[in-house]
Write an enzyme that holds these catalytic residues in place. Structure first.
Site, PDB file in Angstrom:
ATOM      1  N   ASP A  42      37.472  31.011  34.080  1.00 18.11           N
ATOM      2  CA  ASP A  42      37.975  32.110  33.272  1.00 18.11           C
ATOM      3  C   ASP A  42      37.833  31.772  31.783  1.00 18.11           C
ATOM      4  O   ASP A  42      38.049  30.633  31.364  1.00 18.11           O
ATOM      5  CB  ASP A  42      39.451  32.354  33.631  1.00 18.11           C
ATOM      6  CG  ASP A  42      39.991  33.613  33.015  1.00 18.11           C
ATOM      7  OD1 ASP A  42      39.391  34.681  33.224  1.00 18.11           O
ATOM      8  OD2 ASP A  42      41.029  33.537  32.335  1.00 18.11           O
TER       9      ASP A  42
ATOM     10  N   GLU B 284      32.927  33.258  33.400  1.00 21.02           N
ATOM     11  CA  GLU B 284      33.438  34.543  32.905  1.00 21.02           C
ATOM     12  C   GLU B 284      33.081  34.612  31.427  1.00 21.02           C
ATOM     13  O   GLU B 284      33.729  34.003  30.583  1.00 21.02           O
ATOM     14  CB  GLU B 284      34.952  34.616  33.127  1.00 21.02           C
ATOM     15  CG  GLU B 284      35.543  35.991  32.821  1.00 21.02           C
ATOM     16  CD  GLU B 284      36.002  36.122  31.390  1.00 21.02           C
ATOM     17  OE1 GLU B 284      35.270  36.757  30.596  1.00 21.02           O
ATOM     18  OE2 GLU B 284      37.069  35.613  31.066  1.00 21.02           O
TER      19      GLU B 284
ATOM     20  N   ASP C 261      41.069  43.130  36.189  1.00 20.94           N
ATOM     21  CA  ASP C 261      41.587  43.609  34.906  1.00 20.94           C
ATOM     22  C   ASP C 261      41.135  45.026  34.578  1.00 20.94           C
ATOM     23  O   ASP C 261      41.519  45.572  33.537  1.00 20.94           O
ATOM     24  CB  ASP C 261      41.132  42.674  33.770  1.00 20.94           C
ATOM     25  CG  ASP C 261      41.916  41.379  33.733  1.00 20.94           C
ATOM     26  OD1 ASP C 261      43.061  41.349  34.213  1.00 20.94           O
ATOM     27  OD2 ASP C 261      41.383  40.382  33.202  1.00 20.94           O
TER      28      ASP C 261
END
Length: 503
Positions: free
Chosen positions: A297, A344, A397
């Protein structure tokens, strides 16, 4: 990574009679569904124990598992709890959403009873588990026992002697003294982890037998109130009183004029480098023992990170600081860890991030919902994809596709219609999923909500918005059907993404 596809569904979202998804029967049934649908991957969110806000990206430990995921029916079958007692507990009234307050109230008393019945019985296996996880388990169990002892306060509000015990100039005897004083609670938290990992390993073994592999998340940062920071304070940017000197966030952008102030302590990358990034390598190794592929992430924070002075109310006054960059990638490559990564790399990518992505060679992420928004770089449009990437309709998200489409302005909607040949007859969500499936990206992942064509009520997370029902959405019985599996399989075969054993 071979051409394939998968589904994103958090463990929390699996149906169960006890208020939240677990590693129980319904998880096994979802693996069967993935198998029947020709899928290769089940993507999960982080599995750690959550605190205030219930975010899986803000956990008390980077290693420990969430006690909520331990299946209670399995404990009953093992003679550790009584099924009738489970049925008397109020786990929440709406099966479509998690009531975290009810889960917290009901779950720990049940696990305490399981501990009282199982600790002595399972001691040989617990001893083996403790030996395999010695690098983190004791610190985590003591940290949780101390939180209970100090009425839930974060470690930085504990008495100085135990707050500073892990510093180089701290008194290690203090740790022994508290461990002895809180031995029962320490053992309880060890036992919870033993149960978690026992059930998880059984589920993962079953998934492997069905040809299903797991993609898991490693958040780049850890919370200040975590066993990780308490146990290794010198690896973070903290002052002599263990107060952060700067915290993490992202700068102002199209979507937030103040940026995002995350508040996580920043790493002392110079100290990390001096140790050969040993802390990070242990963390990645542990994640590799949980998952088959790891998504890092906020990968851009390894190239440069936004540092906000501690005490600021917004992220506006931060600055970019160089991260560990290629040196960190070299440490991973030289560690012998056999782990596949996804980076990411969302947002506006600066040159240093692009260069690090090329150096690492990790597949990045492409979000179809970003492809038709003029505020986003157009490298999310499928015609620019390379094979070495992962295409998502949307992530946890993002709002589900149906809601996303309804919120587009007229120009963006018209462009999306033309580009993806979207029609009401086929179905808007179906057309977006078709576009992702047909892309050249090696991997396509869709949220389960999109295969079900759900709307905004099924959104998993609205970033930066507290109290918005984040992390609560769940499947209910009857949503997953043989007909849906057959439909997904047909799409998967059509675009040659079926599992290797299906080819």
């Amino acid at each position: 990574m071979q051409r394939s596809s998968g589904i994103l569904l958090p463990i929390t979202s699996i149906p169960s009679p006890y208020g939240i998804g677990t590693f129980g029967r319904k998880a096994y049934e979802f693996i069967d569904f993935l198998h029947d649908a020709g899928q290769t991957w089940w993507q999960l969110l982080p599995l750690g124990p959550t605190g205030y806000g219930d975010s899986p990206y803000a956990t008390f430990s980077t290693y420990a598992g969430n006690p909520y995921f331990i299946d209670l029916e399995m404990l009953a079958e093992d003679g550790l709890v009584e099924k009738e007692e489970l049925d008397r507990i109020n786990w929440g009234t709406n099966p479509s959403y998690v009531d975290y307050g009810k889960i917290y109230e009901g779950r720990y008393p049940v696990l305490r009873k399981a501990f009282e019945k199982g600790w002595e019985r399972d001691l040989p296996e617990i001893a083996d588990f403790g030996e395999e996880n010695y690098s983190w388990l004791r610190d985590y169990a003591l940290y949780m026992a101390l939180k209970d002892h100090f009425e839930g306060k974060p470690w930085y509000e504990w008495p100085e002697e135990i707050r500073h015990a892990h510093r180089g100039d701290g008194d290690p005897d203090v740790l022994d003294r508290y461990s002895d004083m809180l031995r029962g609670d320490v053992n309880f938290y060890i036992y919870i982890q033993y149960l978690f990992y026992t059930q998880w390993n059984e589920l993962r073994e079953y998934a492997a037998e069905q040809g299903i592999s797991f993609i898991g998340d490693v958040p780049i940062y850890v919370p200040l109130d975590s066993a990780d920071v308490w146990a290794d304070p010198e690896l973070f940017q903290l002052d002599e009183d263990l107060v952060p000197t700067a915290v993490a966030g992202v700068p102002p952008d199209y979507f937030s004029e103040d940026g995002q102030l995350w508040g996580n302590p920043l790493y002392d990358w110079d100290k990390m480098k001096q140790t050969g990034y040993e802390w990070w390598l242990r963390r990645l190794e542990a994640a590799g023992n949980l998952f088959d592929v790891i998504r890092i992430d906020h990968f851009r924070g390894l190239a440069s990170y936004w540092a906000v002075p501690y005490g600021e109310k917004t992220a506006r006054n931060g600055k970019w600081i160089p991260g560990p960059r290629e040196d960190f990638i070299d440490a991973i490559e030289g560690s012998g860890l056999e782990i596949e990564f996804i980076a990411e790399d969302l947002g506006i990518l600066t040159e240093d991030v692009t260069e690090l992505m090329e150096y690492a060679g990790y597949p990045g992420m492409k979000i179809l919902e970003f492809s038709f928004d003029s505020r986003q770089p157009n490298n999310y449009r499928p015609y620019k994809y390379e094979h070495n990437c992962v295409c998502y309709a949307g992530t946890h998200d993002n709002t589900p596709v149906r809601q996303w489409y309804s919120e587009l302005n007229d120009d963006a909607r018209a462009f999306a219609n033309r580009y993806m040949a979207l029609t009401e007859e086929e179905g808007i969500t179906e057309g977006v999923l078709r576009t992702g499936m047909a892309s050249v990206a090696d991997l396509f992942v869709a949220q389960m909500q999109d295969w079900l064509d759900l709307g905004g009520e099924a959104r998993m997370n609205a970033p930066g918005v507290l109290g918005a029902g984040n992390w609560e959405w769940r499947l209910t019985d009857g949503m997953i059907t043989e007909e849906l599996a057959e439909h997904i399989l047909e799409c998967t075969v059509r675009y040659e993404r079926q599992r290797v054993d299906e080819v």
